[in-house]
Scaffold this active site. Structure first.
Site, PDB file in Angstrom:
ATOM      1  N   ASP A 403      41.157  32.480  39.615  1.00 53.62           N
ATOM      2  CA  ASP A 403      40.699  33.652  38.989  1.00 53.62           C
ATOM      3  C   ASP A 403      41.831  34.851  39.329  1.00 53.62           C
ATOM      4  O   ASP A 403      41.884  35.026  40.413  1.00 53.62           O
ATOM      5  CB  ASP A 403      39.438  33.888  39.474  1.00 53.62           C
ATOM      6  N   GLY A 447      41.668  35.713  29.188  1.00 56.46           N
ATOM      7  CA  GLY A 447      42.306  35.750  27.819  1.00 56.46           C
ATOM      8  C   GLY A 447      43.491  36.432  27.657  1.00 56.46           C
ATOM      9  O   GLY A 447      44.290  36.606  26.715  1.00 56.46           O
ATOM     10  N   ASP A 468      33.843  38.634  31.419  1.00 55.54           N
ATOM     11  CA  ASP A 468      32.583  37.859  31.924  1.00 55.54           C
ATOM     12  C   ASP A 468      31.462  38.034  31.087  1.00 55.54           C
ATOM     13  O   ASP A 468      31.362  39.221  30.419  1.00 55.54           O
ATOM     14  CB  ASP A 468      32.078  38.751  33.359  1.00 55.54           C
TER      15      ASP A 468
HETATM   16  C1  GLA Z   1      35.491  37.162  38.035  1.00 63.28           C
HETATM   17  C2  GLA Z   1      35.049  35.915  37.051  1.00 63.28           C
HETATM   18  C3  GLA Z   1      33.758  35.553  37.444  1.00 63.28           C
HETATM   19  C4  GLA Z   1      33.533  35.220  38.655  1.00 63.28           C
HETATM   20  C5  GLA Z   1      33.780  36.522  39.623  1.00 63.28           C
HETATM   21  C6  GLA Z   1      33.639  36.181  40.985  1.00 63.28           C
HETATM   22  O1  GLA Z   1      34.720  38.164  37.540  1.00 63.28           O
HETATM   23  O2  GLA Z   1      35.476  36.238  35.792  1.00 63.28           O
HETATM   24  O3  GLA Z   1      33.421  34.407  36.623  1.00 63.28           O
HETATM   25  O4  GLA Z   1      34.158  34.138  39.190  1.00 63.28           O
HETATM   26  O5  GLA Z   1      34.919  36.810  39.306  1.00 63.28           O
HETATM   27  O6  GLA Z   1      34.039  37.271  41.910  1.00 63.28           O
END
Ligand code: GLA
Length: 650
Positions: A403, A447, A468
């Site tokens: 991430d 993206g 998200d």
């Molecule tokens: C981001 C990701 C989520 C999750 C959080 C965790 O927002 O997009 O899917 O993994 O971090 O902190």
């Protein structure tokens, strides 16, 4: 004196006013039967906060206090005449956030829909004709913007007026829309029909089979190095040589037997069908612990979802130290003397945890970031990428979600610059490929720089295409229906990821999606060939959610080995048609109603580029609809869908 008498008289009249003969105060019904996703209760004669109902500066002693998203079904038995009320958002609700739409439906049709209402607005008088209506539904939806917060929706003086005496029973629990017939007792082998593995790496596959127990699984033609443990139905070992191995699975119980081919491809590509499993974020977020993960894994094995093909149990953020947090369970040394990453006090034994997951035939996933900190502020992989990849492999993980988060704080650049966006993913991709373990690589960077165009080049198996997801129609539908155009980049081993599922019990409550919206969610994610990573609490799965997530004909659309993604074929008004080419030559077709009213939705064989009459099967109901000459039309409720499989009738 005259004035005082009049006032007294008026006061005495107030509570009696709603109780004329043939009138029923809605507040006298069993409000515990209302569907209410917010956790705020529906209350009789008070607002949801427990204070008097206050609208436009006036207190109403009678009425119903609710909170979005609220739905109360009332059986009027066709004998009611009118529904009257004064609706509005409680004056004490926060003006910045609160906004509500009141809606009244009778026998599935809209009788009234209010404009967006806010605190301080004058109450809106409602007087609706109920002649002939059997089921009255009172709904309070979130208005535009601001989310659900503070949506204290009041139905002051809500009254149903009957023709003569009111019927004895009125409030009903909302019947859940369970569409799929129960799983048959005869064996059915489910899940992927093709699996990728790298030769020489450990292999693990639980054969998912539904049907009455006891049930015996046998496998014919396993390549050298692999074997089946008949008592657990788990195939383990190592495929020694690269190649394609067609294995024959058989499942037998007292009711019969089923066979199916499973193709094991020992090569360089993993995730030959979209990963199916569960992830901790939409359920536990920053609170996740080892015990939560074990409970989820055990539930997946016992509640039946493992037998529909769900396999990954993925830990999201917050397994690693965050020493600046006040929560001591997040504390601990970030790395050991050799620089290897540590887990926090909540995850005392990672190899033990993955071993327990593997014992169930399930696979384990982990999470990190290319920056120094994860999105939640925990330590992550910046400048330790190789060591972390090694550590994840040693610990026994089979999946990494990587991430972006704080990467831009240590390396600046333009988010839309492909080279900049690719760099950190390339680095980790290389390290993962060199591990003696199959680790599915999931890119999470929302993206940026059109990740779908290059995710494959950095070794990614899935890539998030959006920010998200939240459990609202707005969020899910915007994300899901905006995937059109990404079809060319999807193939076995490479999947667009419109984020995790928000069906069922998420973030400590039932999802805000209605039943129809959840069918749309699962249908669309299946058509898109998106990873099916459940976000709900698997220890808290009700019959509806199990039925929704365990329809094998729908899952077959998601897992189809051809690996295509559906494209949008048509948009007509607020309806859309999407179609996905399947490996047997059939088409999986989703007909969607994005609008607020039930409407007919159609497709033609012509627009689907099909010739001649076609056989149609309803996948949610698992029913043949029969041969249709030129196309298919069906009536679809608000935000709902119908998912069909269309094959040549010849
Ligand atoms: C981001 C990701 C989520 C999750 C959080 C965790 O927002 O997009 O899917 O993994 O971090 O902190």
């Amino acid at each position: 004196m005259k004035i005082i008498v009049l006032r007294l008289f008026a006061l005495l009249l107030l509570p009696i006013a709603a109780l004329q003969a043939g009138e029923i105060a809605v507040s006298s019904l069993d409000l515990s039967l209302a569907a209410n996703s917010s956790g705020w209760p529906a209350r009789a004669n008070l607002s949801t906060s427990g204070k008097p109902i206050l609208l436009g500066g006036k207190v109403f002693p009678n009425g119903l206090g609710s909170h979005t998203k609220f739905r109360l079904l009332i059986d009027c038995h066709g004998t009611a005449k009118r529904f009257t009320a004064k609706v509005g958002v409680d004056d004490v609700a926060n003006k910045q956030y609160a906004s509500v739409i009141f809606r009244i439906e009778g026998d599935g049709k809209k009788l009234l829909m209010s404009p967006v209402m806010r605190p301080g607005d004058d109450p809106l008088p409602v007087d609706v004709d109920l002649t002939g209506i059997k089921q009255l539904v009172l709904l309070a939806w979130n208005g535009e913007g601001g989310g659900q917060a503070d949506d204290h929706a009041n139905w002051a003086d809500a009254t149903i007026i009957f023709d003569g005496k009111a019927p004895a029973t009125l409030a009903s629990a909302e019947p859940r829309k369970i569409l799929t017939p129960p799983t048959p007792p005869t064996p059915r082998i489910n899940g992927p029909v093709v699996i990728g593995t790298r030769p020489g790496n450990p292999f693990l596959f639980y054969v998912p089979v539904t049907g009455e127990r006891p049930l015996k699984v046998t496998v014919g033609g396993l390549p050298k190095g692999l074997s089946l443990d008949e008592s657990s139905g788990i195939i383990t070992g190592t495929t020694l040589a690269a190649g394609t191995y067609d294995v024959k699975l058989t499942a037998t119980n007292a009711r019969g037997s089923a066979t199916r081919e499973l193709r094991i491809v020992a090569g360089d590509t993993l995730a030959l069908t979209p990963p199916m499993g569960w992830n901790s974020w939409n359920c536990f977020a920053s609170k996740v612990t080892r015990d939560d993960i074990l409970r989820q894994a055990n539930s997946m094995a016992t509640n039946g979802l493992r037998d529909h093909g769900y396999a990954y149990i993925n830990i999201d953020d917050f397994w690693m130290p965050k020493n600046e947090d006040i929560d001591p369970t997040l504390h601990g040394p970030e790395r050991d003397a050799n620089g290897r990453i540590n887990s926090n006090a909540r995850f005392p034994d990672m190899p033990g945890l993955t071993a327990s997951i593997h014992k169930l035939g399930l696979k384990a996933g982990i999470y990190s970031s290319p920056g120094p900190k994860t999105c939640g502020g925990c330590i992550s992989s910046w400048r330790h990428e190789k060591q972390d990849a090694e550590r994840f492999a040693e610990w026994g993980f089979d999946y990494l979600k990587y991430d972006w988060c704080s990467y831009n704080q240590v390396v600046s650049g333009n988010y839309e610059d492909k080279a900049y966006a690719k760099k950190p993913y390339m680095v980790m991709g290389e390290h993962l490929r060199h591990q003696k373990r199959d680790i599915v690589y999931s890119l999470c960077q929302y993206g940026m720089a059109k990740v779908w165009e290059w995710g494959d080049e950095v070794g990614g198996n899935t890539w998030r295409t959006t920010h998200d997801i939240g459990d609202s129609w707005d969020s899910m539908s915007k994300i899901g229906f905006s995937q059109a155009g990404h079809e060319p980049f999807v193939k076995p081993g490479c999947w667009n990821d419109p984020d995790m599922m928000i069906a069922g019990w998420v973030w400590g409550r039932f999802t805000n999606l209605s039943d129809d919206e959840q069918y749309t969610h699962v249908s669309l994610w299946s058509l898109l060939s998106a990873p099916l990573l459940l976000g709900c609490d698997l220890t808290h799965v009700d019959d509806f959610t199990l039925n929704l997530l365990g329809n094998d004909e729908v899952i077959e659309v998601n897992q189809d080995p051809l690996g295509r993604m559906a494209g949008r074929i048509a948009t007509r008004g607020e309806t859309q048609v999407w179609a996905k080419a399947m490996s047997d030559g059939s088409l999986a077709v989703g007909l969607f109603n994005l609008g607020d009213e039930a409407v007919p939705v159609s497709t033609t064989w012509n627009e689907l580029k099909l010739k001649g009459p076609q056989r149609v099967r309803d996948l949610w109901r698992q029913q043949d609809i029969g041969v249709q000459e030129d196309g298919f039309t069906t009536h679809i409720p608000r935000h709902g869908c119908v998912l069909i499989r269309v094959s040549s009738s010849k």
